[in-house]
Motif scaffolding. Sequence first.
Motif, PDB file in Angstrom:
ATOM      1  N   ARG A  20     -29.969-110.264  49.539  1.00 34.32           N
ATOM      2  CA  ARG A  20     -28.780-111.052  49.212  1.00 34.32           C
ATOM      3  C   ARG A  20     -28.438-110.858  47.743  1.00 34.32           C
ATOM      4  O   ARG A  20     -29.309-110.963  46.877  1.00 34.32           O
ATOM      5  N   ARG A  61     -24.821-109.867  53.065  1.00 34.31           N
ATOM      6  CA  ARG A  61     -23.639-110.550  53.568  1.00 34.31           C
ATOM      7  C   ARG A  61     -22.438-109.610  53.555  1.00 34.31           C
ATOM      8  O   ARG A  61     -22.163-108.930  52.565  1.00 34.31           O
ATOM      9  N   LEU A  62     -21.756-109.544  54.702  1.00 36.02           N
ATOM     10  CA  LEU A  62     -20.576-108.708  54.946  1.00 36.02           C
ATOM     11  C   LEU A  62     -20.924-107.226  55.016  1.00 36.02           C
ATOM     12  O   LEU A  62     -20.031-106.396  55.199  1.00 36.02           O
ATOM     13  N   GLU A  63     -22.195-106.880  54.924  1.00 37.28           N
ATOM     14  CA  GLU A  63     -22.594-105.478  54.936  1.00 37.28           C
ATOM     15  C   GLU A  63     -23.712-105.209  55.933  1.00 37.28           C
ATOM     16  O   GLU A  63     -24.344-104.158  55.915  1.00 37.28           O
ATOM     17  N   ASP A  90     -21.142-109.454  66.786  1.00 35.50           N
ATOM     18  CA  ASP A  90     -20.215-109.597  65.662  1.00 35.50           C
ATOM     19  C   ASP A  90     -18.830-109.221  66.160  1.00 35.50           C
ATOM     20  O   ASP A  90     -18.575-108.048  66.460  1.00 35.50           O
ATOM     21  N   GLU A 117     -20.828-116.694  58.956  1.00 33.68           N
ATOM     22  CA  GLU A 117     -20.887-116.607  57.491  1.00 33.68           C
ATOM     23  C   GLU A 117     -21.299-115.217  57.033  1.00 33.68           C
ATOM     24  O   GLU A 117     -20.654-114.616  56.169  1.00 33.68           O
ATOM     25  N   GLU A 118     -22.371-114.680  57.587  1.00 32.08           N
ATOM     26  CA  GLU A 118     -22.845-113.361  57.139  1.00 32.08           C
ATOM     27  C   GLU A 118     -21.884-112.248  57.533  1.00 32.08           C
ATOM     28  O   GLU A 118     -21.725-111.267  56.809  1.00 32.08           O
ATOM     29  N   HIS A 119     -21.215-112.397  58.680  1.00 27.30           N
ATOM     30  CA  HIS A 119     -20.288-111.356  59.112  1.00 27.30           C
ATOM     31  C   HIS A 119     -18.866-111.589  58.611  1.00 27.30           C
ATOM     32  O   HIS A 119     -18.039-110.678  58.663  1.00 27.30           O
ATOM     33  N   GLY A 120     -18.569-112.806  58.169  1.00 28.36           N
ATOM     34  CA  GLY A 120     -17.314-113.055  57.484  1.00 28.36           C
ATOM     35  C   GLY A 120     -16.111-113.273  58.364  1.00 28.36           C
ATOM     36  O   GLY A 120     -15.064-112.656  58.157  1.00 28.36           O
ATOM     37  N   TYR A 121     -16.223-114.158  59.349  1.00 29.05           N
ATOM     38  CA  TYR A 121     -15.073-114.487  60.183  1.00 29.05           C
ATOM     39  C   TYR A 121     -15.087-115.983  60.513  1.00 29.05           C
ATOM     40  O   TYR A 121     -16.152-116.576  60.663  1.00 29.05           O
ATOM     41  N   ASN A 149     -16.918-121.223  57.581  1.00 27.12           N
ATOM     42  CA  ASN A 149     -16.550-120.406  58.737  1.00 27.12           C
ATOM     43  C   ASN A 149     -17.202-120.867  60.036  1.00 27.12           C
ATOM     44  O   ASN A 149     -16.845-120.371  61.111  1.00 27.12           O
ATOM     45  N   SER A 150     -18.158-121.773  59.939  1.00 26.39           N
ATOM     46  CA  SER A 150     -18.985-122.125  61.106  1.00 26.39           C
ATOM     47  C   SER A 150     -19.192-123.628  61.224  1.00 26.39           C
ATOM     48  O   SER A 150     -20.274-124.080  61.591  1.00 26.39           O
TER      49      SER A 150
END
Length: 268
Positions: A20, A61-63, A90, A117-121, A149-150
């Motif tokens: 992270r 996160r996001l990656e 995802d 959150e980690e995938h960003g949607y 987000n969740s």
Amino acid sequence: MSTEQIPAIDVHAHYGRYSRQGVDPKIEEFMTASAELVVRRARLANIEWTIASPLKALLPRLEGNPIGGNEEAAATIDNTEGMLQYVVVDPLTPATYDQAAEMLQKPKCVGIKIHPEEHGYPIVEHGRKIFEFAARHRAVVLTHSSEQNSQADDFVPFINDYPEVKLILAHIGHGWDGDVSHQIRAIQRCRHENVFADTSSARSITPGLIEWAVKEVGPERILFGTDTPLYHAPMQRSRIDYADLSDSDKRLILRDNAIRVFNLNLGS
């Protein structure tokens, strides 16, 4: 018998490298563990089964790499005694739906993991498709909650429309705004008895929190989870063993609820 003798089932775990941005490399090292190490720690705490998803599919996160992480997990967990698999879905990586459909047919893949959150949607934008898919496969879904987000309440319309799905809201007591009640209040708003919360929060060590959750929704709706290797599994186990709850409540939380929710054939 003492509740420490109950072979527990950890419904919320991971394995792999923790990564992270902005986190001290030493902390990243501490929160990293192979599947073998996760199981070894679990055995110290009499945790019989650990249901895990790969950190590779979620982080950084996001990656994260959900496709590669799921492939790795299928091979790793299939060869790791004492571990079961979540397949990561995802919605921003549509191929994970087909991958999940295939992996859910495997005996050691027992559910779906999502992480807005980690995938960003936002779950409000993608929840309908996720829960339609889960309903077709009669799947258990474990989700991170409750950040922007969740938010736990945002799952309620979806889970009300799909009673075939069993949803586990992770991290009792966790909330982006400091409110410890999000997961429990969402359970209370649901029309069906298909929503649960797990104990895998740093907040769980707060005196009275787990006991309050049981009082509010009943022990049948609470599942034991550790979020290992981010947290120490034996410590999380001790929180339940020494909770101010009856032994029958502890057994439900530690084992029997998971057997029922995941339809596991593990004996007594």
